[in-house]
Enzyme design. Sequence first.
Site, PDB file in Angstrom:
ATOM      1  N   SER A  99       1.248   3.435  -2.436  1.00 14.00           N
ATOM      2  CA  SER A  99       0.902   4.440  -3.453  1.00 14.00           C
ATOM      3  C   SER A  99       0.500   5.785  -2.859  1.00 14.00           C
ATOM      4  CB  SER A  99      -0.226   3.913  -4.353  1.00 14.00           C
ATOM      5  OG  SER A  99      -1.350   3.526  -3.592  1.00 14.00           O
ATOM      6  N   GLY A 134       0.829  -1.215   0.000  1.00 16.76           N
ATOM      7  CA  GLY A 134       0.000   0.000   0.000  1.00 16.76           C
ATOM      8  C   GLY A 134       0.857   1.257   0.000  1.00 16.76           C
ATOM      9  N   VAL A 191      -5.605   9.508  11.189  1.00 19.04           N
ATOM     10  CA  VAL A 191      -4.469  10.037  10.424  1.00 19.04           C
ATOM     11  C   VAL A 191      -5.039  10.753   9.200  1.00 19.04           C
ATOM     12  CG1 VAL A 191      -2.245   9.482   9.364  1.00 19.04           C
ATOM     13  CG2 VAL A 191      -3.236   7.914  11.056  1.00 19.04           C
ATOM     14  N   ASP A 223      -2.274  -6.519  -6.789  1.00 19.14           N
ATOM     15  CA  ASP A 223      -3.566  -6.469  -6.108  1.00 19.14           C
ATOM     16  C   ASP A 223      -3.487  -7.475  -4.957  1.00 19.14           C
ATOM     17  OD1 ASP A 223      -6.103  -6.679  -5.134  1.00 19.14           O
ATOM     18  OD2 ASP A 223      -7.076  -6.919  -7.080  1.00 19.14           O
ATOM     19  N   TYR A 280     -14.698  -3.279  10.221  1.00 18.45           N
ATOM     20  CA  TYR A 280     -13.302  -2.839  10.076  1.00 18.45           C
ATOM     21  C   TYR A 280     -12.537  -3.103  11.377  1.00 18.45           C
ATOM     22  CZ  TYR A 280      -9.356   0.423   9.978  1.00 18.45           C
ATOM     23  OH  TYR A 280      -8.094   0.974  10.068  1.00 18.45           O
TER      24      TYR A 280
HETATM   25  O1  NJP Z   1      -4.956   4.527   3.751  1.00 23.52           O
HETATM   26  P1  NJP Z   1      -5.075   5.006   2.228  1.00 23.52           P
HETATM   27  P2  NJP Z   1      -3.938   4.945   4.926  1.00 23.52           P
HETATM   28  N1  NJP Z   1      -4.115  -4.250  -3.284  1.00 23.52           N
HETATM   29  O2  NJP Z   1      -6.467   4.673   1.826  1.00 23.52           O
HETATM   30  C1  NJP Z   1      -3.563   0.116  -0.738  1.00 23.52           C
HETATM   31  C2  NJP Z   1      -4.459   2.030   8.776  1.00 23.52           C
HETATM   32  N2  NJP Z   1      -5.100   3.128   9.526  1.00 23.52           N
HETATM   33  O3  NJP Z   1      -2.620   5.256   4.395  1.00 23.52           O
HETATM   34  O4  NJP Z   1      -4.068  -0.275  -4.539  1.00 23.52           O
HETATM   35  C3  NJP Z   1      -3.040  -3.481  -3.105  1.00 23.52           C
HETATM   36  O5  NJP Z   1      -4.600   6.397   2.083  1.00 23.52           O
HETATM   37  C4  NJP Z   1      -3.854   1.376  -1.539  1.00 23.52           C
HETATM   38  O6  NJP Z   1      -3.271   1.286  -2.827  1.00 23.52           O
HETATM   39  P3  NJP Z   1      -4.086   1.166  -4.228  1.00 23.52           P
HETATM   40  C5  NJP Z   1      -5.350   1.469   7.677  1.00 23.52           C
HETATM   41  O7  NJP Z   1      -6.261   0.514   8.163  1.00 23.52           O
HETATM   42  C6  NJP Z   1      -5.363   4.326   8.961  1.00 23.52           C
HETATM   43  O8  NJP Z   1      -4.600   5.931   5.811  1.00 23.52           O
HETATM   44  O9  NJP Z   1      -3.250   1.960  -5.164  1.00 23.52           O
HETATM   45  N3  NJP Z   1      -3.041  -2.364  -2.367  1.00 23.52           N
HETATM   46  C7  NJP Z   1      -3.126   2.421  -0.729  1.00 23.52           C
HETATM   47  O10 NJP Z   1      -1.778   2.478  -1.088  1.00 23.52           O
HETATM   48  C8  NJP Z   1      -4.308   0.841   6.775  1.00 23.52           C
HETATM   49  O11 NJP Z   1      -4.000  -0.461   7.188  1.00 23.52           O
HETATM   50  C9  NJP Z   1      -5.996   5.323   9.717  1.00 23.52           C
HETATM   51  O12 NJP Z   1      -5.459   1.723  -3.992  1.00 23.52           O
HETATM   52  C10 NJP Z   1      -4.199  -2.003  -1.803  1.00 23.52           C
HETATM   53  C11 NJP Z   1      -3.258   1.906   0.693  1.00 23.52           C
HETATM   54  O13 NJP Z   1      -3.614   0.509   0.626  1.00 23.52           O
HETATM   55  C12 NJP Z   1      -3.079   1.743   6.946  1.00 23.52           C
HETATM   56  O14 NJP Z   1      -3.305   2.492   8.134  1.00 23.52           O
HETATM   57  C13 NJP Z   1      -6.342   5.075  11.021  1.00 23.52           C
HETATM   58  C14 NJP Z   1      -5.373  -2.751  -1.944  1.00 23.52           C
HETATM   59  C15 NJP Z   1      -4.351   2.633   1.461  1.00 23.52           C
HETATM   60  O15 NJP Z   1      -4.069   3.993   1.490  1.00 23.52           O
HETATM   61  C16 NJP Z   1      -2.848   2.700   5.806  1.00 23.52           C
HETATM   62  O16 NJP Z   1      -3.957   3.574   5.718  1.00 23.52           O
HETATM   63  C17 NJP Z   1      -6.070   3.844  11.566  1.00 23.52           C
HETATM   64  C18 NJP Z   1      -5.301  -3.916  -2.725  1.00 23.52           C
HETATM   65  N4  NJP Z   1      -6.368  -4.692  -2.955  1.00 23.52           N
HETATM   66  C19 NJP Z   1      -5.435   2.873  10.807  1.00 23.52           C
HETATM   67  N5  NJP Z   1      -6.367  -2.119  -1.260  1.00 23.52           N
HETATM   68  C20 NJP Z   1      -6.341   6.671   9.170  1.00 23.52           C
HETATM   69  N6  NJP Z   1      -5.883   7.041   7.986  1.00 23.52           N
HETATM   70  O17 NJP Z   1      -7.058   7.432   9.877  1.00 23.52           O
HETATM   71  C21 NJP Z   1      -5.829  -1.012  -0.715  1.00 23.52           C
HETATM   72  O18 NJP Z   1      -6.434   3.624  12.823  1.00 23.52           O
HETATM   73  N7  NJP Z   1      -4.522  -0.938  -1.041  1.00 23.52           N
END
Ligand code: NJP
Length: 251
Positions: free
Chosen positions: A11, A9, A192, A61, A157
Amino acid sequence: KGRVALVTGASVGIGAAVARALVQQGMRVVGCARSVDKIEKLAAECQSAGYSGTLIPYKCDLSNEEEILSMFSAIKTLHKGVDVCINNAGLAHNEPLLSGKTEGWRNMIDVNVLALSICTREAYKSMKERNVDDGHIININSMGGHRMVPSADEHFYCATKYAVTALTEGIRQELREANTHIRATCISPGIVETEFAFRHHNSDPEKAAAVYESMKCLKAEDIASAVTFVLSAPPHVQIGDVQMRPVEQVS
Ligand code: NJP
């Protein structure tokens, strides 16, 4: 320095910030996600900034096991293997327990739980076959993995993140039983400021606006700092869980 890290993740959001920080520290970072173009842009930025490490974009993916296994096989061929695995990719669909769609639940399990488990198993295999004894598995968990959020949208979640809490402790125990010094840690953030948080409150934009206005949220870079802190701990120190919330977050 010089070690190979996989960041899932990578990106956008936390994963992109972690990848950048590790490249700055001189690591070879394989960053994966579906939107590989965004990782390519980040790699170019890291290069122009003159960071000593490199970012290698990989399209994957994570809801597809075959794609994960191909990625590990490509990493073995091109970079020998993985020394550090940062399981960061994760998502939240607003699907309450009494009315949510199975498809949304399945997608959360596939990425938040199964992909993390598959990547951990494959990273361990890679470390073991190269006798890497100072490897590290870091799972990006959530405060929602420690207490249920009183919002129906977030219950499923949270359940996946409770699984991450259990998995991290299980991985730690199995690593000890396997007599290695490879460590396992989870980092559990509160809110975040990333696309994830904005998307998550989409069902109620007014609520989202109120939350963001009322508190200074954590930044993705704060989580990246926690990752570099965990990786810099002396070899005998096992950090189990880093819980971090914005000062003004109550629950
Ligand atoms: O999320 P976001 P965060 N295959 O949506 C990737 C936890 N967290 O950075 O594939 C491959 O900006 C997606 O890439 P893409 C949260 O649970 C957050 O905030 O290009 N990749 C992107 O790079 C998570 O575990 C908060 O769409 C896949 C990334 O995941 C972590 O922090 C609070 C995919 C998501 O980027 C990172 O979150 C908390 C797939 N099938 C915990 N599906 C918060 N932000 O408030 C998704 O308590 N990705």
